[in-house]
Design a protein around this motif. Structure first.
Motif, PDB file in Angstrom:
ATOM      1  N   UNK A  69       0.875  -1.184   0.000  1.00 57.91           N
ATOM      2  CA  UNK A  69       0.000   0.000   0.000  1.00 57.91           C
ATOM      3  C   UNK A  69       0.908   1.228   0.000  1.00 57.91           C
ATOM      4  N   UNK A  70       1.211   1.702  -1.177  1.00 58.44           N
ATOM      5  CA  UNK A  70       2.259   2.720  -1.309  1.00 58.44           C
ATOM      6  C   UNK A  70       1.728   4.145  -1.310  1.00 58.44           C
ATOM      7  N   UNK A 116      15.758   8.206  -0.917  1.00 56.68           N
ATOM      8  CA  UNK A 116      16.454   6.912  -1.050  1.00 56.68           C
ATOM      9  C   UNK A 116      15.547   5.870  -1.706  1.00 56.68           C
ATOM     10  N   UNK A 117      14.718   6.317  -2.648  1.00 57.39           N
ATOM     11  CA  UNK A 117      13.796   5.460  -3.395  1.00 57.39           C
ATOM     12  C   UNK A 117      12.769   4.778  -2.487  1.00 57.39           C
ATOM     13  N   UNK A 118      12.473   5.406  -1.360  1.00 60.29           N
ATOM     14  CA  UNK A 118      11.499   4.834  -0.425  1.00 60.29           C
ATOM     15  C   UNK A 118      10.427   5.867  -0.085  1.00 60.29           C
ATOM     16  N   UNK A 119       9.425   5.416   0.651  1.00 63.64           N
ATOM     17  CA  UNK A 119       8.440   6.341   1.217  1.00 63.64           C
ATOM     18  C   UNK A 119       7.036   6.174   0.661  1.00 63.64           C
ATOM     19  N   UNK A 120       6.063   6.340   1.536  1.00 65.04           N
ATOM     20  CA  UNK A 120       4.648   6.319   1.150  1.00 65.04           C
ATOM     21  C   UNK A 120       4.332   7.643   0.463  1.00 65.04           C
ATOM     22  N   UNK A 171     -12.095   1.095  -7.030  1.00 64.07           N
ATOM     23  CA  UNK A 171     -11.837  -0.003  -7.985  1.00 64.07           C
ATOM     24  C   UNK A 171     -10.530   0.091  -8.762  1.00 64.07           C
ATOM     25  N   UNK A 172      -9.693   1.088  -8.460  1.00 65.35           N
ATOM     26  CA  UNK A 172      -8.429   1.190  -9.187  1.00 65.35           C
ATOM     27  C   UNK A 172      -7.376   0.256  -8.606  1.00 65.35           C
ATOM     28  N   UNK A 173      -6.102   0.534  -8.879  1.00 65.64           N
ATOM     29  CA  UNK A 173      -5.020  -0.321  -8.348  1.00 65.64           C
ATOM     30  C   UNK A 173      -5.087  -0.403  -6.832  1.00 65.64           C
ATOM     31  N   UNK A 174      -4.862  -1.596  -6.311  1.00 61.12           N
ATOM     32  CA  UNK A 174      -4.998  -1.779  -4.848  1.00 61.12           C
ATOM     33  C   UNK A 174      -3.684  -1.413  -4.135  1.00 61.12           C
ATOM     34  N   UNK A 175      -3.268  -0.179  -4.296  1.00 64.43           N
ATOM     35  CA  UNK A 175      -2.014   0.268  -3.676  1.00 64.43           C
ATOM     36  C   UNK A 175      -2.281   1.388  -2.676  1.00 64.43           C
TER      37      UNK A 175
END
Ligand code: PA5
Length: 423
Positions: free
Chosen positions: A251-252, A281-285, A305-309
């Motif tokens: 879950x980004x 550093x290529x991380x993070x919500x 209903x979109x991507x479950x992220x």
């Protein structure tokens, strides 16, 4: 209930007890690291003890300066960008009436490079009595610097020598162009201390002066922050644990959802706080925001209903500042008989409950933050609670939550294109 509470009831189908147990210890360690002031970015922790360190004399100076501004002007132009304006904008918007034009008008400037905005602002100000609070920690940020030049010219044209009495500067104690100007021109000024970064500065003069000038009680705001300082750790642990477990499960994107449009800029402030603190550093919500129910008629489709992220953090204000009963009609021409006599807030609450149910059924976990009422005290609490949660969460992620190296990239390119010496 009169305390702010993080409610994880609507996450429980997505987080099992073992997962919570294991992240709980990690989050507690991150909290201890933050409080020990030994973690990354520990030279930027001045905000941590601020609620208990703010001196009465300082707050009184802010309140008196605000009073002076209100007596000399009908409009205060607050010049600043990022952490130098989002906090005060968030608090003022949350507290002011939607249509209340009484009291001092606070306008914000220097948060874009829109020539149309600047031009329309100067046109608007021509017939107004106005003062300026220019805010920049570095004192060198391009957007507010341009706005300040334009506004100083207007002030000089309008008030001549007396223009300097209408300029209030909030900046670093010693360095930066703005400090130099403040000293040279003898402007009334406030200091942002070295160890407080822009997005953690609402409870300094950065946020407090515009909020006080708008007529709100900064003493109560600080009281609320003080309450959080002493009592928010359990809420921080719950919030940080839930969002980091969800992140580890793909879950980004975290969407802050409000059901009270006054909180739109509170979300904007929160977005900056978490986006700049964790996105490295290529991380993070990725922090996003929706104003509901309006955005249920636009972004609602994607959330359902979109991507479950996605997961949501819902700001649930339990008592509105005002309420209205839905009137009765002799016939039922609009089909609303079933809610006749109910209050609009009752319907809003049912919308919130129904939406949480729909979104969680659609695999979008919801963290709910219950807020008794929107006032200075609770906003102060929320500010400190989110700042502390952000510091802890950054440590869980392993990044420095107090720097923002990525922000420099666009500036380098822009300066090069503009021919700034040295670029
Ligand atoms: O959080 C931060 O440090 C930044 O967002 C700054 O607030 C923003 O870049 C404005 O900087 P300054 O206050 O130096 O003009």
């Amino acid at each position: 209930m009169n305390e702010i509470k993080v409610n994880l009831e609507f996450c429980k189908n997505f987080i099992n007890e073992d997962e919570y147990e294991s992240i709980f210890n990690k989050v507690k360690s991150a909290l201890v690291l933050l409080e020990s002031k030994q973690g990354k970015g520990n030279d930027f922790l001045g905000w941590m003890d601020l609620p208990v360190n703010l001196k009465k004399e300082f707050l009184e100076d802010i309140a008196e300066t605000a009073e002076k501004i209100r007596n000399q002007s009908e409009v205060l132009v607050v010049i600043g960008i990022g952490g130098s304006y989002l906090g005060s904008k968030a608090v003022i918007d949350a507290l002011k009436g939607y249509f209340n034009t009484q009291g001092m008008e606070i306008l914000f400037m220097g948060n874009s490079i829109s020539s149309t905005y600047i031009s329309e602002m100067t046109e608007y100000l021509k017939d107004k009595d106005f003062s300026v609070n220019v805010i920049s920690k570095s004192g060198t940020t391009t957007e507010p610097a341009i706005a300040f030049r334009v506004i100083t010219k207007l002030l000089d044209e309008k008030y001549g020598e007396k223009s300097s009495e209408r300029i209030y500067v909030t900046t670093d104690a010693t360095s930066g162009a703005l400090r130099k100007i403040a000293i040279e021109k003898n402007y009334k000024s406030f200091v942002i201390s070295d160890d407080i970064g822009g997005r953690y500065s609402v409870l300094t003069a950065v946020g407090l002066l515009p909020i006080a000038a708008a007529g709100y009680d900064i003493f109560k705001l600080v009281e609320g922050a003080k309450n959080a300082y002493h009592h928010c750790n359990d809420n921080c642990i719950a919030y940080v644990s839930a969002r980091n477990i969800l992140y580890s499960k793909g879950k980004k994107i975290e969407i802050m959802a409000n059901y009270e449009p006054k909180l739109h800029f509170f979300t904007e402030w929160w977005k900056q706080l978490f986006g700049e603190s964790e996105g490295k550093e290529l991380k993070g919500i990725f922090p996003a925001g929706v104003d509901l129910t309006a955005d249920l008629h636009s972004m609602g489709q994607y959330i359902q209903e979109g991507e479950r992220i996605l997961f949501e953090t819902v700001l649930n204000v339990l008592t509105p500042n005002a309420d209205v009963l839905i009137p009765s009609l002799p016939d039922d021409v609009d089909g609303l008989r079933y809610i006749e006599g109910k209050s609009v807030n009752y319907v809003n609450q049912k919308a919130l409950e129904g939406t949480i149910q729909a979104h969680t059924d659609g695999s979008v976990p919801n963290i709910v933050i219950e807020i008794p009422v929107i006032d200075e005290f609770n906003l102060g609490y929320l500010i400190y609670f989110f700042e502390k949660s952000c510091g802890i969460s950054g440590h869980v992620l392993g990044v420095n939550p107090f720097n923002q190296p990525g922000v420099e990239m666009y500036k380098k390119n822009m300066f090069k294109l503009l021919g700034k010496p040295g670029f």
